[in-house]
Design an enzyme around this catalytic site. Structure first.
Site, mmCIF file in Angstrom:
data_model
loop_
_atom_site.group_PDB
_atom_site.id
_atom_site.type_symbol
_atom_site.label_atom_id
_atom_site.label_comp_id
_atom_site.label_asym_id
_atom_site.label_seq_id
_atom_site.Cartn_x
_atom_site.Cartn_y
_atom_site.Cartn_z
ATOM 1 N N TYR A 109 -10.892 -4.959 2.580
ATOM 2 C CA TYR A 109 -10.062 -4.491 3.691
ATOM 3 C C TYR A 109 -10.940 -4.412 4.930
ATOM 4 O O TYR A 109 -11.854 -3.593 5.001
ATOM 5 C CB TYR A 109 -9.496 -3.110 3.339
ATOM 6 N N GLU A 156 0.853 -1.190 0.000
ATOM 7 C CA GLU A 156 0.000 0.000 0.000
ATOM 8 C C GLU A 156 0.883 1.232 0.000
ATOM 9 O O GLU A 156 1.774 1.351 0.839
ATOM 10 C CB GLU A 156 -0.845 0.039 1.287
ATOM 11 N N ASP A 199 -7.300 8.747 10.328
ATOM 12 C CA ASP A 199 -6.009 8.204 10.742
ATOM 13 C C ASP A 199 -5.575 8.710 12.107
ATOM 14 O O ASP A 199 -5.898 9.835 12.508
ATOM 15 C CB ASP A 199 -4.949 8.558 9.702
#
Lengths: 409, 278
Positions: B175, B49, B60
């Site tokens: 994911y 990634e 994040d």
């Protein structure tokens, strides 16, 4: 939520957003998958509350006896005389409990959060007005409260920080980025995604993912609904111009929305031009930004060519945000509302004008709206009417103003 | 068959799980991040990634936020990110590259031009953190036309009846965001994973990668026992950060330290033997 929305037909400008939470190309739900089910749940809970007369009854009770509504529509006689043109009226949102329009929305959302069984509230704040309003209702209902505030804003809005702590809220300074509202919004979203099981994210402006822009607008529309009734009683007609300051744009959306289908009423949103629209130090997202995606919605954003969000600047912490509510972006694109700028200096001048002529100390945010009204009023006939939304009171700003006037407190 | 599908098919035939490390573009400069990227397959990366730095990474945690800011300071733009992938691709035609980032830099670049240019640079798949299925039409057409996989995120909060919505239009792999929270914080327990994976398997035949909070070889091995791949990001970025000098510049230790940690993670992942499937 307001009666006007229910009457809005397919050709109405008040019928948005669509099923995807869009106003034209703006709005939407650009969030991580973790949050998506929560937004769907919130949308459902809000629709159910709207359909429940008991919710409206409960909200009306608190708005009347706790917030102190309706707020007056004041004819500003001395300011009108001094400017020598259009008649100036002021919608007195600064008289609400906690000193701004913010409590209108917060009261609606906290009642919704309670219906949804949430026990903890998280919110972002810029000037601290939304944070204070949120901390206030959390005290009222005995709920846990975390307020994220940029470290820069914590410094320049000390009185509000202390107020929030007195009310029992945890104030978390955010040092990321420039330490202002954008960074506080990021951090509040991170808290929410981490504590989804018990936490309600109480957004303070008409931005963020759907249904927040719609919901906050609906709760704030009481400003415009009252204004309409009050101006009809005072003048027997609608105003020619309504002027309101725009950061995220909740006070403006609240006063504009009930007038969207009255094309004879000019709607003017005043963005913070900071050091000047072309100075590079501005918060004028509509006038100097491009459409993009931030904080869950597509809207006008201050950004560079690569799509990185740039820092906003305004003397007013409440307007210091590089985005704007998506419905404003749409109203600008279709030409229904006009968006202009007032600089830091113009806001300071208007702050003093309002204080000296009306005995009303306005928030620096609201002073941007006063500044633009003061610019156009002298050129209008004396039988024309301008309504300015005085979204908040300026006690919190006296330190900032004193500093700019060279006075040491 | 896409590089991603081919790589997972090969791993299944070998009865192995995959390790997917993360590198932030231009963190702390273009050459260092390219050197790490180039070293990753040799250190055991099965897919990679590449993080596209964004000014406001609201999903994040602190580690990736700092990496994104270093990347922006290090000159990252979407154009530079694609140049970095192209430079990697010149020497490796097999290891799948997935770009991970946020919507706005893609929208600013122009979604159609972005997908064409990304494919030309050698990108195989896209993970757009703030683009749920409800907003996926922005990229779905251009990505399909260019032959890029759209990797969908699925979370513990995603209810069963929503899984078909999430997996509709998904390709490459899925994911699984294994915790409610931001990157680089809490780790999902073995129990949580044991509960989650069958639920996902019932709804999709795509390979499943687990991410968020995987910071040690043991945790990575645990993840591939339950799923098909483990994503490790913050742990590697923390190591990178620890090698920088006082001015935030890369040192001689930066690239080897990250790759050495990666090797340890990869060894643990590859020691797990999985049922061989065709």
């Amino acid at each position: 939520m307001s009666a006007t929305d229910i009457q809005a037909g397919a050709n109405s400008l008040r019928s948005g957003p669509d099923g995807r939470g869009r106003f034209g190309i703006f709005g939407g739900r650009f969030v991580a998958e973790t949050l998506m089910p929560l937004l769907l749940e919130l949308d459902g809970a809000y629709k159910a509350a709207q359909a429940d007369p008991e919710f409206r009854r409960e909200l009306d009770y608190y708005l009347k006896d706790y917030v102190g509504r309706p707020s007056p529509l004041w004819f500003a006689r001395r300011m009108t005389e001094q400017l020598g043109g259009a008649k100036i009226y002021m919608k007195r949102e600064e008289l609400n409990h906690t000193g701004s329009h913010k409590l209108n929305n917060v009261m609606g959302q906290i009642l919704l959060a309670r219906r949804m069984g949430r026990t903890r509230i998280v919110a972002e704040t810029g000037a601290g007005q939304h944070g204070v309003a949120t901390a206030t209702v959390c005290a009222l209902f005995g709920m846990k409260c975390a307020i994220y505030m940029g470290a820069t804003d914590v410094e320049r809005q000390k009185p509000n920080v202390f107020r929030m702590r007195l009310l029992g809220a945890e104030v978390v300074p955010v040092t990321a980025g420039a330490g202002t509202l954008k960074d506080a919004m990021n951090e509040a979203m991170r808290d929410w995604v981490t504590n989804v099981h018990d936490t309600y994210f109480l957004v303070g402006t008409v931005a963020g993912p759907h249904p927040y822009p719609q919901m906050v607008r609906d709760f704030q529309s009481i400003i415009g609904v009252e204004t309409k009734k009050q101006i009809m009683a005072a003048e027997g007609r609608l105003p020619d111009v309504i002027v309101a300051a725009i950061g995220g744009g909740s006070n403006a959306m609240g006063i504009f929305h009930p007038f969207l289908d009255d094309p004879e009423v000019r709607l003017i949103g005043v963005e913070a031009a900071g050091c000047g629209l072309d100075s590079g130090r501005t918060a004028a997202s509509i006038e100097r930004g491009r459409p993009g995606v931030l904080h869950g919605n597509r809207t006008y954003l201050l950004q560079d060519a690569d799509g990185q969000i740039t820092e906003a600047h305004s003397i007013s912490a409440g307007l210091d945000y590089p985005g704007v509510g998506p419905e404003h972006s749409w109203l600008s694109d279709i030409g229904r509302a006009e968006y202009v700028g007032a600089t830091d200096q113009e806001a300071l001048d208007a702050f003093q004008l309002c204080t000296r002529t009306e005995g009303i100390i306005p928030a620096l945010e609201s002073a941007h709206a006063i500044a633009y009204a003061a610019k156009i009023a002298p050129g209008m006939d004396r039988d024309k009417i301008i309504v300015i939304n005085i979204s908040g009171r300026g006690d919190k700003d006296i330190f900032t103003v004193a500093e700019h006037l060279g006075v040491k407190l | 068959m896409s590089r991603i599908a081919r790589r997972f098919a090969t791993l299944r035939q070998q009865g192995r799980g995959a390790l997917i490390p993360y590198v932030e573009a231009c963190d702390p400069d273009f050459d260092t991040s390219l050197a790490i990227l180039r070293g990753m397959p040799g250190a055991g990366a099965d897919l990679i990634e590449v993080g596209v730095p964004f000014s406001d990474p609201s999903a994040d945690g602190p580690t990736i936020q700092k990496a994104a800011l270093r990347g922006l300071k290090g000159g990252s733009t979407m154009k530079r990110v694609l140049e970095m992938v192209a430079a990697f691709r010149a020497g490796d035609n097999e290891t799948p590259i997935i770009l991970m980032g946020y919507t706005n830099p893609i929208e600013a670049y122009g979604p159609e031009r972005f997908c064409v240019d990304a494919k030309a640079a050698g990108v195989d798949g896209l993970i757009v953190v703030d683009m749920p299925p409800e907003e996926a039409d922005l990229l779905a057409g251009p990505a399909a036309a260019a032959g890029l996989d759209i990797i969908r995120l699925v979370a513990p909060t995603t209810p069963d009846d929503r899984l078909p919505v999430v997996f509709n239009g998904a390709s490459g792999f899925v994911y699984y965001v294994s915790i409610t929270g931001v990157t680089g914080t809490r780790t999902a327990s073995t129990d949580e994973l044991a509960h989650a994976l069958p639920r996902l398997r019932r709804a999709t035949d795509l390979p499943i990668a687990i991410g968020f909070g995987i910071r040690t070889p043991d945790l990575a091995a645990n993840a591939v026992r339950a799923a098909d791949a483990a994503v490790v990001a913050s742990a590697l970025l923390n190591t990178l950060e620890g090698t920088l000098d006082a001015d935030g510049k890369a040192t001689a230790r930066t690239v080897p330290a990250v790759l050495e940690q990666l090797r340890g993670l990869a060894d643990a992942v590859h020691a797990v033997s999985k049922a061989v499937t065709k």
